[in-house]
Design a protein around this motif. Structure first.
Motif, PDB file in Angstrom:
ATOM      1  N   ILE A  55      17.119  58.074 -30.576  1.00  0.00           N
ATOM      2  CA  ILE A  55      16.904  58.986 -29.201  1.00  0.00           C
ATOM      3  C   ILE A  55      14.904  58.207 -28.871  1.00  0.00           C
ATOM      4  CG2 ILE A  55      14.700  60.652 -28.179  1.00  0.00           C
ATOM      5  CD1 ILE A  55      15.690  62.227 -31.265  1.00  0.00           C
ATOM      6  N   GLN A  56      14.364  57.784 -28.802  1.00  0.00           N
ATOM      7  CA  GLN A  56      13.729  56.432 -27.818  1.00  0.00           C
ATOM      8  C   GLN A  56      14.499  55.484 -27.673  1.00  0.00           C
ATOM      9  OE1 GLN A  56      13.199  57.414 -31.850  1.00  0.00           O
ATOM     10  NE2 GLN A  56      10.997  58.371 -32.197  1.00  0.00           N
ATOM     11  N   ARG A  57      14.914  54.547 -28.314  1.00  0.00           N
ATOM     12  CA  ARG A  57      16.216  53.602 -28.059  1.00  0.00           C
ATOM     13  C   ARG A  57      16.844  53.819 -26.880  1.00  0.00           C
ATOM     14  NH1 ARG A  57      12.463  50.292 -29.469  1.00  0.00           N
ATOM     15  NH2 ARG A  57      12.595  49.429 -32.101  1.00  0.00           N
ATOM     16  N   ALA A  58      17.907  54.736 -26.622  1.00  0.00           N
ATOM     17  CA  ALA A  58      18.009  55.547 -25.879  1.00  0.00           C
ATOM     18  C   ALA A  58      17.647  56.205 -24.128  1.00  0.00           C
ATOM     19  CB  ALA A  58      18.540  56.863 -26.104  1.00  0.00           C
ATOM     20  N   ILE A  59      16.287  56.121 -24.480  1.00  0.00           N
ATOM     21  CA  ILE A  59      14.744  56.538 -23.641  1.00  0.00           C
ATOM     22  C   ILE A  59      14.668  54.987 -22.797  1.00  0.00           C
ATOM     23  CG2 ILE A  59      12.823  57.028 -22.554  1.00  0.00           C
ATOM     24  CD1 ILE A  59      13.660  59.200 -24.169  1.00  0.00           C
ATOM     25  N   GLU A  60      14.556  54.470 -24.282  1.00  0.00           N
ATOM     26  CA  GLU A  60      13.733  52.689 -23.879  1.00  0.00           C
ATOM     27  C   GLU A  60      14.586  52.311 -22.529  1.00  0.00           C
ATOM     28  OE1 GLU A  60      11.389  49.196 -25.953  1.00  0.00           O
ATOM     29  OE2 GLU A  60      13.221  50.089 -26.948  1.00  0.00           O
ATOM     30  N   ALA A  61      15.894  52.156 -23.059  1.00  0.00           N
ATOM     31  CA  ALA A  61      17.056  51.136 -22.379  1.00  0.00           C
ATOM     32  C   ALA A  61      17.353  51.920 -20.916  1.00  0.00           C
ATOM     33  CB  ALA A  61      17.800  51.372 -23.254  1.00  0.00           C
ATOM     34  N   GLY A  62      17.216  52.636 -20.625  1.00  0.00           N
ATOM     35  CA  GLY A  62      17.586  53.552 -19.263  1.00  0.00           C
ATOM     36  C   GLY A  62      18.802  54.101 -19.442  1.00  0.00           C
ATOM     37  N   ASP A  63      19.351  54.592 -20.134  1.00  0.00           N
ATOM     38  CA  ASP A  63      20.718  55.711 -20.804  1.00  0.00           C
ATOM     39  C   ASP A  63      19.684  56.688 -20.168  1.00  0.00           C
ATOM     40  OD1 ASP A  63      21.290  53.090 -22.043  1.00  0.00           O
ATOM     41  OD2 ASP A  63      21.287  54.904 -24.047  1.00  0.00           O
ATOM     42  N   SER A  64      21.553  56.303 -18.704  1.00  0.00           N
ATOM     43  CA  SER A  64      21.844  58.552 -18.315  1.00  0.00           C
ATOM     44  C   SER A  64      21.820  59.797 -19.146  1.00  0.00           C
ATOM     45  CB  SER A  64      22.689  57.886 -17.247  1.00  0.00           C
ATOM     46  OG  SER A  64      23.993  57.305 -17.531  1.00  0.00           O
ATOM     47  N   SER A  65      22.182  59.073 -20.242  1.00  0.00           N
ATOM     48  CA  SER A  65      22.989  60.495 -20.761  1.00  0.00           C
ATOM     49  C   SER A  65      22.568  59.860 -22.261  1.00  0.00           C
ATOM     50  CB  SER A  65      24.673  60.841 -20.921  1.00  0.00           C
ATOM     51  OG  SER A  65      25.542  59.680 -21.054  1.00  0.00           O
ATOM     52  N   THR A  66      22.951  60.913 -23.434  1.00  0.00           N
ATOM     53  CA  THR A  66      22.993  60.775 -24.965  1.00  0.00           C
ATOM     54  C   THR A  66      23.617  62.125 -25.536  1.00  0.00           C
ATOM     55  OG1 THR A  66      21.503  59.945 -26.709  1.00  0.00           O
ATOM     56  CG2 THR A  66      20.627  61.357 -25.347  1.00  0.00           C
ATOM     57  N   ALA A 114      21.714  61.566 -33.875  1.00  0.00           N
ATOM     58  CA  ALA A 114      21.287  61.783 -32.644  1.00  0.00           C
ATOM     59  C   ALA A 114      21.718  60.781 -31.071  1.00  0.00           C
ATOM     60  CB  ALA A 114      20.100  62.352 -32.614  1.00  0.00           C
ATOM     61  N   SER A 115      22.998  59.996 -31.146  1.00  0.00           N
ATOM     62  CA  SER A 115      23.834  59.331 -30.331  1.00  0.00           C
ATOM     63  C   SER A 115      25.474  60.166 -30.364  1.00  0.00           C
ATOM     64  CB  SER A 115      23.042  58.093 -30.092  1.00  0.00           C
ATOM     65  OG  SER A 115      23.841  57.415 -31.164  1.00  0.00           O
ATOM     66  N   LEU A 116      25.338  58.932 -28.749  1.00  0.00           N
ATOM     67  CA  LEU A 116      26.689  58.721 -28.676  1.00  0.00           C
ATOM     68  C   LEU A 116      27.390  57.461 -29.275  1.00  0.00           C
ATOM     69  CD1 LEU A 116      27.051  60.204 -24.973  1.00  0.00           C
ATOM     70  CD2 LEU A 116      27.116  61.169 -27.082  1.00  0.00           C
ATOM     71  N   LEU A 117      27.705  57.926 -30.814  1.00  0.00           N
ATOM     72  CA  LEU A 117      28.133  56.650 -31.111  1.00  0.00           C
ATOM     73  C   LEU A 117      28.789  55.987 -30.828  1.00  0.00           C
ATOM     74  CD1 LEU A 117      27.715  58.630 -34.879  1.00  0.00           C
ATOM     75  CD2 LEU A 117      26.607  56.245 -34.048  1.00  0.00           C
ATOM     76  N   PRO A 118      29.387  54.662 -30.588  1.00  0.00           N
ATOM     77  CA  PRO A 118      28.476  53.469 -31.317  1.00  0.00           C
ATOM     78  C   PRO A 118      27.730  53.015 -31.117  1.00  0.00           C
ATOM     79  CG  PRO A 118      30.493  52.165 -30.396  1.00  0.00           C
ATOM     80  CD  PRO A 118      30.446  53.859 -30.185  1.00  0.00           C
ATOM     81  N   ARG A 119      26.786  53.689 -29.819  1.00  0.00           N
ATOM     82  CA  ARG A 119      25.882  52.995 -29.645  1.00  0.00           C
ATOM     83  C   ARG A 119      24.673  54.311 -29.977  1.00  0.00           C
ATOM     84  NH1 ARG A 119      24.205  50.666 -24.721  1.00  0.00           N
ATOM     85  NH2 ARG A 119      22.005  51.187 -23.923  1.00  0.00           N
ATOM     86  N   TRP A 120      24.032  53.213 -30.393  1.00  0.00           N
ATOM     87  CA  TRP A 120      22.309  53.574 -31.136  1.00  0.00           C
ATOM     88  C   TRP A 120      22.664  53.752 -32.399  1.00  0.00           C
ATOM     89  CZ3 TRP A 120      19.567  50.467 -28.582  1.00  0.00           C
ATOM     90  CH2 TRP A 120      19.622  50.763 -26.846  1.00  0.00           C
ATOM     91  N   ARG A 121      23.304  53.033 -33.063  1.00  0.00           N
ATOM     92  CA  ARG A 121      23.308  53.340 -34.599  1.00  0.00           C
ATOM     93  C   ARG A 121      22.127  52.833 -35.206  1.00  0.00           C
ATOM     94  NH1 ARG A 121      29.213  50.005 -36.542  1.00  0.00           N
ATOM     95  NH2 ARG A 121      30.539  51.451 -35.899  1.00  0.00           N
ATOM     96  N   THR A 128      25.619  49.337 -30.136  1.00  0.00           N
ATOM     97  CA  THR A 128      24.333  49.052 -30.497  1.00  0.00           C
ATOM     98  C   THR A 128      23.853  49.778 -31.999  1.00  0.00           C
ATOM     99  OG1 THR A 128      23.484  51.072 -28.751  1.00  0.00           O
ATOM    100  CG2 THR A 128      24.068  48.611 -28.078  1.00  0.00           C
ATOM    101  N   TYR A 129      22.379  49.169 -31.996  1.00  0.00           N
ATOM    102  CA  TYR A 129      21.588  49.692 -33.139  1.00  0.00           C
ATOM    103  C   TYR A 129      20.600  50.089 -32.383  1.00  0.00           C
ATOM    104  CZ  TYR A 129      24.996  48.200 -36.573  1.00  0.00           C
ATOM    105  OH  TYR A 129      26.348  47.836 -36.736  1.00  0.00           O
ATOM    106  N   ALA A 130      19.949  50.994 -33.252  1.00  0.00           N
ATOM    107  CA  ALA A 130      18.473  51.940 -32.852  1.00  0.00           C
ATOM    108  C   ALA A 130      17.665  51.123 -33.762  1.00  0.00           C
ATOM    109  CB  ALA A 130      18.710  53.208 -32.431  1.00  0.00           C
TER     110      ALA A 130
END
Length: 322
Positions: free
Chosen positions: A132-143, A120-127, A211-213
């Motif tokens: 899901i939580q880390r994408a929201i916490e970081a302020g990502d505009s999309s996933t 549930a991410s756009l790899l390689p971001r948030w392995r 990045t690592y979640a």
């Protein structure tokens, strides 16, 4: 289209259940399901089956619940069944979605076409464990979701298919989870259909942008009102429902939900000061800006309108939280 790939499925929570049911609805034969052992749940701590197990039993699919796939008799039995599930022959593919156990190389190699993972991410971001939580916490505009060919590394395998969605300003981990679960189910069926037609290429992940979640800990839920309101707004959304973000209101630990940025900031007030209480919520001064909390929850109670909870606690403008 002939959907004759013989599949195994390894998953545990609701996210995985949605994917399993998408496969079954599309007509793909699932020969075997692996899921985590039943766990104590609820106030009575009764042993409870995982959502994936409940779905598999409903569809009369054999279920295995090994404690480990690396060692033990149940792990060895699971490997044997993956290798022999189709009349003594191995599965074509093992689909993995939020399973919760590490797959050793022997399991990765057992199906004829290997193992596909829904991440549930756009790899390689948030392995990692909490994309899901880390994408929201970081302020990502999309996933989004990636259908990935699994290998021994942590979410390092080549990507087969990617589907992207926007993160709404009011998305929480719960609402975004549900959107990604549905997207993941659709993407999985799309990927398998393409694989059958030999139209599913392998795309190695780029080396940049990794990045690592990290797994969410309960300790991260403590609100530091010295942080900017924007940072706290994202964190409260990211940690809803688990672990929930909490602060001290006198002697009571109160969880805070439904955050929005508030225009009523008072830069001269100390961080954590209650600025206003009204029907829209409780406004709290932060290190930079102010945050309006729409819902609160006391220990042992359900979450409710922040105004009502504040009144029950005797909160008044001018008091400090934390």
């Amino acid at each position: 289209m002939s959907r004759t790939l013989n599949l195994g499925f390894a998953g545990t929570p609701e996210f995985a259940k949605v994917a399993l049911e998408a496969l079954l609805a599309a007509g793909y034969p699932v020969k075997l399901v692996l899921t985590q052992p039943d766990r104590p749940a609820g106030r009575g701590m009764k042993l409870t089956a995982s959502p994936v197990k409940e779905s598999a039993l409903k569809h009369h699919i054999p279920v295995l619940q090994p404690v480990s796939l690396k060692k033990g008799e149940d792990g060895a039995d699971a490997l044997l069944q993956i290798r022999t599930a189709c009349g003594g022959k191995p599965l074509d593919l093992l689909i993995v979605a939020a399973y919760g156990l590490i797959l050793p190389q022997a399991v990765l190699d057992a199906p004829r076409l290997g193992c596909l993972n829904i991440h549930a991410s756009l790899l390689p971001r948030w392995r990692g464990a909490a994309p899901i939580q880390r994408a929201i916490e970081a302020g990502d505009s999309s996933t989004g979701v990636c259908i990935m060919q699994m290998e021994a590394g942590l979410d390092t395998g080549p990507v087969r298919l990617t589907r992207e969605i926007a993160i709404a300003d009011d998305d929480t981990a719960s609402t975004l989870h549900d959107k990604l679960a549905e997207l993941g189910g659709r993407a999985l069926v799309e990927a398998l259909d393409a694989l059958v037609m030999s139209k599913l290429p392998l795309s190695p992940q780029p080396e940049h942008g990794v990045t690592y979640a990290e797994k969410i800990s309960k300790a991260e839920g403590l609100i530091d009102w010295q942080q900017p309101a924007m940072v706290l707004q994202r964190r409260l959304r990211a940690f809803d429902p688990f672990p929930g973000c909490h602060t001290q209101a006198g002697e009571t630990a109160v969880k805070c939900f439904s955050p929005t940025l508030a225009p009523e900031a008072a830069p001269s007030a100390e961080a954590g000061t209650v600025l206003a209480i009204d029907a829209e919520g409780v406004v709290i001064q932060c290190g930079q800006g102010a945050l309006r909390v729409g819902q609160m929850q006391r220990p042992g109670s359900r979450r409710g309108p922040a105004q009502a909870v504040a009144q029950a606690l005797g909160l008044q403008p001018g008091q400090r939280l934390g």
